[in-house]
Write a protein that holds these residues in place. Structure first.
Motif, PDB file in Angstrom:
ATOM      1  N   HIS A 119      28.130  54.431  -0.588  1.00 48.37           N
ATOM      2  CA  HIS A 119      29.088  53.502  -1.187  1.00 48.37           C
ATOM      3  C   HIS A 119      28.368  52.279  -1.743  1.00 48.37           C
ATOM      4  N   THR A 120      27.358  51.777  -1.031  1.00 47.98           N
ATOM      5  CA  THR A 120      26.583  50.624  -1.511  1.00 47.98           C
ATOM      6  C   THR A 120      25.918  50.944  -2.845  1.00 47.98           C
ATOM      7  N   ALA A 121      25.246  52.091  -2.923  1.00 50.16           N
ATOM      8  CA  ALA A 121      24.528  52.457  -4.146  1.00 50.16           C
ATOM      9  C   ALA A 121      25.474  52.644  -5.325  1.00 50.16           C
ATOM     10  N   LEU A 122      26.613  53.297  -5.095  1.00 48.15           N
ATOM     11  CA  LEU A 122      27.558  53.545  -6.175  1.00 48.15           C
ATOM     12  C   LEU A 122      28.229  52.247  -6.635  1.00 48.15           C
ATOM     13  N   ARG A 123      28.565  51.393  -5.675  1.00 51.30           N
ATOM     14  CA  ARG A 123      29.179  50.102  -6.021  1.00 51.30           C
ATOM     15  C   ARG A 123      28.229  49.248  -6.847  1.00 51.30           C
ATOM     16  N   GLU A 124      26.983  49.151  -6.400  1.00 51.58           N
ATOM     17  CA  GLU A 124      26.006  48.328  -7.102  1.00 51.58           C
ATOM     18  C   GLU A 124      25.735  48.868  -8.513  1.00 51.58           C
ATOM     19  N   THR A 125      25.714  50.194  -8.665  1.00 52.82           N
ATOM     20  CA  THR A 125      25.482  50.783  -9.978  1.00 52.82           C
ATOM     21  C   THR A 125      26.624  50.447 -10.926  1.00 52.82           C
ATOM     22  N   GLN A 126      27.844  50.504 -10.425  1.00 50.13           N
ATOM     23  CA  GLN A 126      29.009  50.121 -11.236  1.00 50.13           C
ATOM     24  C   GLN A 126      28.917  48.653 -11.639  1.00 50.13           C
ATOM     25  N   GLU A 127      28.526  47.801 -10.695  1.00 49.37           N
ATOM     26  CA  GLU A 127      28.461  46.369 -10.972  1.00 49.37           C
ATOM     27  C   GLU A 127      27.333  46.024 -11.938  1.00 49.37           C
ATOM     28  N   GLU A 128      26.193  46.682 -11.799  1.00 44.57           N
ATOM     29  CA  GLU A 128      25.035  46.337 -12.618  1.00 44.57           C
ATOM     30  C   GLU A 128      25.081  46.954 -14.008  1.00 44.57           C
ATOM     31  N   LEU A 129      25.581  48.187 -14.112  1.00 45.63           N
ATOM     32  CA  LEU A 129      25.480  48.930 -15.364  1.00 45.63           C
ATOM     33  C   LEU A 129      26.816  49.326 -15.970  1.00 45.63           C
ATOM     34  N   GLY A 130      27.908  49.139 -15.253  1.00 46.05           N
ATOM     35  CA  GLY A 130      29.182  49.639 -15.728  1.00 46.05           C
ATOM     36  C   GLY A 130      29.229  51.153 -15.714  1.00 46.05           C
ATOM     37  N   LEU A 131      28.391  51.768 -14.885  1.00 46.68           N
ATOM     38  CA  LEU A 131      28.305  53.231 -14.795  1.00 46.68           C
ATOM     39  C   LEU A 131      29.019  53.697 -13.535  1.00 46.68           C
ATOM     40  N   ALA A 132      30.103  54.442 -13.712  1.00 46.24           N
ATOM     41  CA  ALA A 132      30.862  54.963 -12.578  1.00 46.24           C
ATOM     42  C   ALA A 132      30.300  56.322 -12.171  1.00 46.24           C
ATOM     43  N   VAL A 133      29.863  56.427 -10.937  1.00 45.03           N
ATOM     44  CA  VAL A 133      29.312  57.671 -10.389  1.00 45.03           C
ATOM     45  C   VAL A 133      30.152  58.038  -9.173  1.00 45.03           C
ATOM     46  N   SER A 134      30.615  59.269  -9.113  1.00 48.68           N
ATOM     47  CA  SER A 134      31.445  59.704  -7.989  1.00 48.68           C
ATOM     48  C   SER A 134      30.574  60.249  -6.862  1.00 48.68           C
ATOM     49  N   GLU A 135      31.145  60.304  -5.670  1.00 47.12           N
ATOM     50  CA  GLU A 135      30.400  60.839  -4.529  1.00 47.12           C
ATOM     51  C   GLU A 135      30.063  62.314  -4.733  1.00 47.12           C
ATOM     52  N   GLU A 136      30.882  63.032  -5.514  1.00 48.58           N
ATOM     53  CA  GLU A 136      30.612  64.444  -5.779  1.00 48.58           C
ATOM     54  C   GLU A 136      29.332  64.637  -6.578  1.00 48.58           C
ATOM     55  N   GLN A 137      28.898  63.606  -7.305  1.00 49.39           N
ATOM     56  CA  GLN A 137      27.676  63.696  -8.098  1.00 49.39           C
ATOM     57  C   GLN A 137      26.422  63.418  -7.280  1.00 49.39           C
ATOM     58  N   VAL A 138      26.598  62.971  -6.048  1.00 48.80           N
ATOM     59  CA  VAL A 138      25.463  62.646  -5.178  1.00 48.80           C
ATOM     60  C   VAL A 138      24.883  63.923  -4.587  1.00 48.80           C
ATOM     61  N   TRP A 139      23.588  64.135  -4.766  1.00 47.85           N
ATOM     62  CA  TRP A 139      22.899  65.308  -4.215  1.00 47.85           C
ATOM     63  C   TRP A 139      22.470  65.081  -2.777  1.00 47.85           C
ATOM     64  N   GLY A 140      22.131  63.851  -2.447  1.00 40.25           N
ATOM     65  CA  GLY A 140      21.690  63.577  -1.085  1.00 40.25           C
ATOM     66  C   GLY A 140      20.883  62.298  -1.000  1.00 40.25           C
ATOM     67  N   LEU A 141      20.411  62.019   0.203  1.00 32.30           N
ATOM     68  CA  LEU A 141      19.654  60.795   0.474  1.00 32.30           C
ATOM     69  C   LEU A 141      18.190  61.121   0.700  1.00 32.30           C
ATOM     70  N   LEU A 142      17.338  60.344   0.042  1.00 31.09           N
ATOM     71  CA  LEU A 142      15.891  60.506   0.180  1.00 31.09           C
ATOM     72  C   LEU A 142      15.384  59.660   1.344  1.00 31.09           C
ATOM     73  N   HIS A 143      14.105  59.821   1.650  1.00 29.80           N
ATOM     74  CA  HIS A 143      13.483  59.097   2.747  1.00 29.80           C
ATOM     75  C   HIS A 143      13.572  57.592   2.504  1.00 29.80           C
ATOM     76  N   PRO A 144      13.997  56.809   3.484  1.00 30.78           N
ATOM     77  CA  PRO A 144      14.081  55.350   3.290  1.00 30.78           C
ATOM     78  C   PRO A 144      12.704  54.738   3.037  1.00 30.78           C
ATOM     79  N   VAL A 145      12.708  53.632   2.321  1.00 26.00           N
ATOM     80  CA  VAL A 145      11.502  52.831   2.146  1.00 26.00           C
ATOM     81  C   VAL A 145      11.786  51.458   2.748  1.00 26.00           C
ATOM     82  N   PHE A 146      10.740  50.681   2.947  1.00 26.95           N
ATOM     83  CA  PHE A 146      10.894  49.394   3.609  1.00 26.95           C
ATOM     84  C   PHE A 146      10.225  48.306   2.778  1.00 26.95           C
TER      85      PHE A 146
END
Length: 210
Positions: A80-107
């Motif tokens: 939800h954080t990633a999709l919300r931020e993408t909408q706010e930054e780019l005006g690009l709406a991405v649905s959860e169905e388009q999400v393939w998965g989560l990659l390894h976290p970075v720090f």
């Protein structure tokens, strides 16, 4: 690059490989999340990047990044954080169905976790995006083929206390140099999309010599 990296078969393979980490990471809080947008740009598989505004505060202003940002209390999870931020930054709406998965976290340098969320956003015309000028100076794509070519790959050695500490990848010869955590996430993505084709440049810290 293999022409099937955005095919239904490739999507199923990637979703299957990421299923375990996705279930695990979605259940955990994280400081921030970014979207790794896999797209078709003029019919060519590519990754979408942003150039952070030079007017932002902090050390990362003017850097190449993926859309994303800090988690907020109202966010259900890192997706939800990633999709919300993408909408706010780019005006690009991405649905959860388009999400393939989560990659390894970075720090980041403050040891805060950043979770990359891989999603296919389909055919994309950059002119259709509406970047938030307060956060984004530019939006651009790099074809996956470009990222996989060795002449466009480099690396940077980092030292601490006069000794080798770690190596990070760098991707060159695009509109802007891709480095830092964004390059590490790009590397994770290429390893997933093109197994056996991309040779990782990320080197973990070595134990000190006696």
């Amino acid at each position: 690059m293999r022409p099937d990296c955005l095919s239904a078969e490739s999507e199923r393979r990637c979703r299957r490989l990421l299923a375990g980490s996705t279930a695990r990471l979605r259940a955990r809080p994280a400081a921030a999340a970014v979207l790794v947008p896999l797209c078709l740009a003029r019919g060519v598989p590519a990754l979408l990047y942003t150039l952070r505004s030079s007017r932002l505060a902090g050390r990362h202003k003017g850097d190449v990044s993926f859309p994303g940002g800090k988690s907020e209390p109202a966010d259900r999870d890192v997706v939800h954080t990633a999709l919300r931020e993408t909408q706010e930054e780019l005006g690009l709406a991405v649905s959860e169905e388009q999400v393939w998965g989560l990659l390894h976290p970075v720090f980041d340098q403050s040891k805060n976790s950043v979770v990359p969320v891989l999603a296919s956003v389909g055919p994309l015309d950059l002119q259709s995006l509406r970047p938030n000028s307060k956060e984004v100076d530019e939006v651009f794509v790099l074809p996956v083929d470009h990222l996989l070519q060795t002449q466009n790959q480099g690396y940077t050695h980092f030292c601490q206390g006069g000794h080798f500490s770690y190596t990070l990848p760098v991707f060159l010869h695009g509109p802007h140099r891709v480095w830092g955590l964004t390059a590490v996430i790009t590397e994770f993505t290429l390893q997933l999309l093109a197994p056996g084709t991309y040779q990782p440049r990320l080197v973990r810290p070595k134990p000190p010599r006696d």
